[in-house]
Design a protein around this motif. Structure first.
Motif, PDB file in Angstrom:
ATOM      1  N   HIS A 189       7.261   2.166   4.569  1.00  0.00           N
ATOM      2  CA  HIS A 189       7.411   3.575   4.247  1.00  0.00           C
ATOM      3  C   HIS A 189       7.869   3.719   2.802  1.00  0.00           C
ATOM      4  O   HIS A 189       8.555   2.856   2.266  1.00  0.00           O
ATOM      5  CB  HIS A 189       8.427   4.234   5.182  1.00  0.00           C
ATOM      6  CG  HIS A 189       7.926   4.346   6.582  1.00  0.00           C
ATOM      7  ND1 HIS A 189       8.068   3.337   7.500  1.00  0.00           N
ATOM      8  CD2 HIS A 189       7.265   5.335   7.213  1.00  0.00           C
ATOM      9  CE1 HIS A 189       7.521   3.711   8.647  1.00  0.00           C
ATOM     10  NE2 HIS A 189       7.022   4.919   8.494  1.00  0.00           N
TER      11      HIS A 189
ATOM     12  N   LEU B  20       8.940   6.958  -0.339  1.00  0.00           N
ATOM     13  CA  LEU B  20       9.348   8.343  -0.569  1.00  0.00           C
ATOM     14  C   LEU B  20       8.629   8.899  -1.793  1.00  0.00           C
ATOM     15  O   LEU B  20       8.605   8.273  -2.849  1.00  0.00           O
ATOM     16  CB  LEU B  20      10.860   8.425  -0.807  1.00  0.00           C
ATOM     17  CG  LEU B  20      11.755   8.037   0.355  1.00  0.00           C
ATOM     18  CD1 LEU B  20      13.211   8.000  -0.101  1.00  0.00           C
ATOM     19  CD2 LEU B  20      11.604   9.014   1.503  1.00  0.00           C
TER      20      LEU B  20
ATOM     21  N   ASN C  74       7.719  12.980  -3.691  1.00  0.00           N
ATOM     22  CA  ASN C  74       7.796  14.426  -3.668  1.00  0.00           C
ATOM     23  C   ASN C  74       6.386  14.929  -3.371  1.00  0.00           C
ATOM     24  O   ASN C  74       5.449  14.588  -4.100  1.00  0.00           O
ATOM     25  CB  ASN C  74       8.279  14.935  -5.029  1.00  0.00           C
ATOM     26  CG  ASN C  74       8.376  16.438  -5.091  1.00  0.00           C
ATOM     27  OD1 ASN C  74       7.572  17.155  -4.512  1.00  0.00           O
ATOM     28  ND2 ASN C  74       9.354  16.917  -5.825  1.00  0.00           N
TER      29      ASN C  74
ATOM     30  N   GLU D  10       1.930  11.186   6.478  1.00  0.00           N
ATOM     31  CA  GLU D  10       3.251  11.550   6.984  1.00  0.00           C
ATOM     32  C   GLU D  10       3.445  11.006   8.394  1.00  0.00           C
ATOM     33  O   GLU D  10       4.423  10.340   8.681  1.00  0.00           O
ATOM     34  CB  GLU D  10       3.390  13.067   6.964  1.00  0.00           C
ATOM     35  CG  GLU D  10       4.775  13.559   7.193  1.00  0.00           C
ATOM     36  CD  GLU D  10       4.857  15.062   7.035  1.00  0.00           C
ATOM     37  OE1 GLU D  10       5.774  15.637   7.636  1.00  0.00           O
ATOM     38  OE2 GLU D  10       4.021  15.653   6.342  1.00  0.00           O
TER      39      GLU D  10
ATOM     40  N   GLN E 151       6.999   7.535  -7.363  1.00  0.00           N
ATOM     41  CA  GLN E 151       7.805   7.151  -6.198  1.00  0.00           C
ATOM     42  C   GLN E 151       9.281   7.396  -6.489  1.00  0.00           C
ATOM     43  O   GLN E 151       9.753   7.215  -7.602  1.00  0.00           O
ATOM     44  CB  GLN E 151       7.575   5.680  -5.862  1.00  0.00           C
ATOM     45  CG  GLN E 151       8.222   5.239  -4.581  1.00  0.00           C
ATOM     46  CD  GLN E 151       7.868   3.802  -4.224  1.00  0.00           C
ATOM     47  OE1 GLN E 151       7.105   3.145  -4.911  1.00  0.00           O
ATOM     48  NE2 GLN E 151       8.429   3.321  -3.144  1.00  0.00           N
ATOM     49  N   THR E 152      10.029   7.832  -5.472  1.00  0.00           N
ATOM     50  CA  THR E 152      11.455   8.083  -5.608  1.00  0.00           C
ATOM     51  C   THR E 152      12.228   7.259  -4.583  1.00  0.00           C
ATOM     52  O   THR E 152      11.663   6.831  -3.580  1.00  0.00           O
ATOM     53  CB  THR E 152      11.778   9.585  -5.454  1.00  0.00           C
ATOM     54  OG1 THR E 152      13.170   9.781  -5.656  1.00  0.00           O
ATOM     55  CG2 THR E 152      11.397  10.110  -4.084  1.00  0.00           C
ATOM     56  N   ASP E 153      13.496   7.054  -4.849  1.00  0.00           N
ATOM     57  CA  ASP E 153      14.366   6.365  -3.903  1.00  0.00           C
ATOM     58  C   ASP E 153      15.348   7.334  -3.250  1.00  0.00           C
ATOM     59  O   ASP E 153      16.087   6.956  -2.355  1.00  0.00           O
ATOM     60  CB  ASP E 153      15.156   5.256  -4.603  1.00  0.00           C
ATOM     61  CG  ASP E 153      14.270   4.116  -5.060  1.00  0.00           C
ATOM     62  OD1 ASP E 153      13.252   3.849  -4.388  1.00  0.00           O
ATOM     63  OD2 ASP E 153      14.581   3.495  -6.086  1.00  0.00           O
ATOM     64  N   ASP E 154      15.358   8.578  -3.725  1.00  0.00           N
ATOM     65  CA  ASP E 154      16.317   9.571  -3.253  1.00  0.00           C
ATOM     66  C   ASP E 154      15.704  10.429  -2.148  1.00  0.00           C
ATOM     67  O   ASP E 154      14.769  11.184  -2.409  1.00  0.00           O
ATOM     68  CB  ASP E 154      16.753  10.455  -4.420  1.00  0.00           C
ATOM     69  CG  ASP E 154      17.877  11.394  -4.065  1.00  0.00           C
ATOM     70  OD1 ASP E 154      18.225  11.503  -2.869  1.00  0.00           O
ATOM     71  OD2 ASP E 154      18.419  12.024  -4.989  1.00  0.00           O
ATOM     72  N   PRO E 155      16.229  10.337  -0.921  1.00  0.00           N
ATOM     73  CA  PRO E 155      15.680  11.131   0.182  1.00  0.00           C
ATOM     74  C   PRO E 155      15.772  12.640  -0.058  1.00  0.00           C
ATOM     75  O   PRO E 155      15.025  13.411   0.540  1.00  0.00           O
ATOM     76  CB  PRO E 155      16.525  10.732   1.388  1.00  0.00           C
ATOM     77  CG  PRO E 155      17.271   9.518   0.994  1.00  0.00           C
ATOM     78  CD  PRO E 155      17.284   9.455  -0.494  1.00  0.00           C
ATOM     79  N   LYS E 156      16.666  13.085  -0.940  1.00  0.00           N
ATOM     80  CA  LYS E 156      16.768  14.517  -1.251  1.00  0.00           C
ATOM     81  C   LYS E 156      15.594  14.983  -2.098  1.00  0.00           C
ATOM     82  O   LYS E 156      15.224  16.148  -2.054  1.00  0.00           O
ATOM     83  CB  LYS E 156      18.077  14.801  -2.005  1.00  0.00           C
ATOM     84  CG  LYS E 156      19.308  14.546  -1.188  1.00  0.00           C
ATOM     85  CD  LYS E 156      20.546  14.783  -2.021  1.00  0.00           C
ATOM     86  CE  LYS E 156      21.780  14.299  -1.292  1.00  0.00           C
ATOM     87  NZ  LYS E 156      22.960  14.329  -2.148  1.00  0.00           N
TER      88      LYS E 156
ATOM     89  N   LYS F 299       9.863  12.958   0.330  1.00  0.00           N
ATOM     90  CA  LYS F 299       9.521  12.984   1.743  1.00  0.00           C
ATOM     91  C   LYS F 299       9.068  11.581   2.125  1.00  0.00           C
ATOM     92  O   LYS F 299       8.433  10.889   1.327  1.00  0.00           O
ATOM     93  CB  LYS F 299       8.400  13.990   1.940  1.00  0.00           C
ATOM     94  CG  LYS F 299       8.089  14.341   3.348  1.00  0.00           C
ATOM     95  CD  LYS F 299       7.037  15.438   3.351  1.00  0.00           C
ATOM     96  CE  LYS F 299       7.217  16.275   4.584  1.00  0.00           C
ATOM     97  NZ  LYS F 299       6.260  17.369   4.615  1.00  0.00           N
ATOM     98  N   ARG F 300       9.345  11.184   3.341  1.00  0.00           N
ATOM     99  CA  ARG F 300       8.999   9.837   3.806  1.00  0.00           C
ATOM    100  C   ARG F 300       7.546   9.802   4.292  1.00  0.00           C
ATOM    101  O   ARG F 300       7.130  10.645   5.093  1.00  0.00           O
ATOM    102  CB  ARG F 300       9.938   9.456   4.942  1.00  0.00           C
ATOM    103  CG  ARG F 300       9.766   8.045   5.412  1.00  0.00           C
ATOM    104  CD  ARG F 300      10.838   7.742   6.446  1.00  0.00           C
ATOM    105  NE  ARG F 300      10.783   6.364   6.835  1.00  0.00           N
ATOM    106  CZ  ARG F 300      10.800   5.948   8.081  1.00  0.00           C
ATOM    107  NH1 ARG F 300      10.927   6.803   9.068  1.00  0.00           N
ATOM    108  NH2 ARG F 300      10.725   4.671   8.358  1.00  0.00           N
TER     109      ARG F 300
END
Length: 73
Positions: free
Chosen positions: A5, A7, A9, A43, A57-62, A65-66
Motif C-alpha cells: 500500500h 499514500l 493525495n 483504493e 507519494q506522501t508518508d503522512d496519512p493526513k 489516501k491509502r
C-alpha cells in the motif's frame, strides 16, 4: 504474498478509470515524457484504477489516501 500500500493525495492523480487498460495506456504515454517511477493503484476492489507519479507519494496519512499497488512502472 502481502499487498503493498502507498499514500497519495487524490488531487495528484494523473489519470483514473474503471478500465485498467486505459490507465495503463495513460501511464505509457506519461512515462515517455516523464522518466519517473509510476504507480497504478486502486483504493479497493471494484474501485477505479488511478495513476500516480512516485514523486507525489506522501508518508503522512493526513495528506494522503491509502491505495493498494496494482503495478509499478
Amino acid at each position: 504474498m502481502t499487498e503493498e500500500h502507498v499514500l497519495f493525495n487524490p488531487g495528484d492523480a494523473i489519470a483514473n478509470a474503471h478500465d485498467y487498460n486505459a490507465v495503463y495506456q495513460s501511464a505509457q504515454i506519461y512515462k515517455h515524457k516523464h522518466p519517473h517511477a509510476l504507480f497504478i493503484v486502486s483504493e479497493t476492489d471494484g474501485k477505479p484504477y488511478v495513476l500516480f507519479d512516485k514523486v507525489d507519494q506522501t508518508d503522512d496519512p493526513k495528506d494522503g489516501k491509502r491505495y493498494r499497488v496494482i503495478k509499478k512502472m
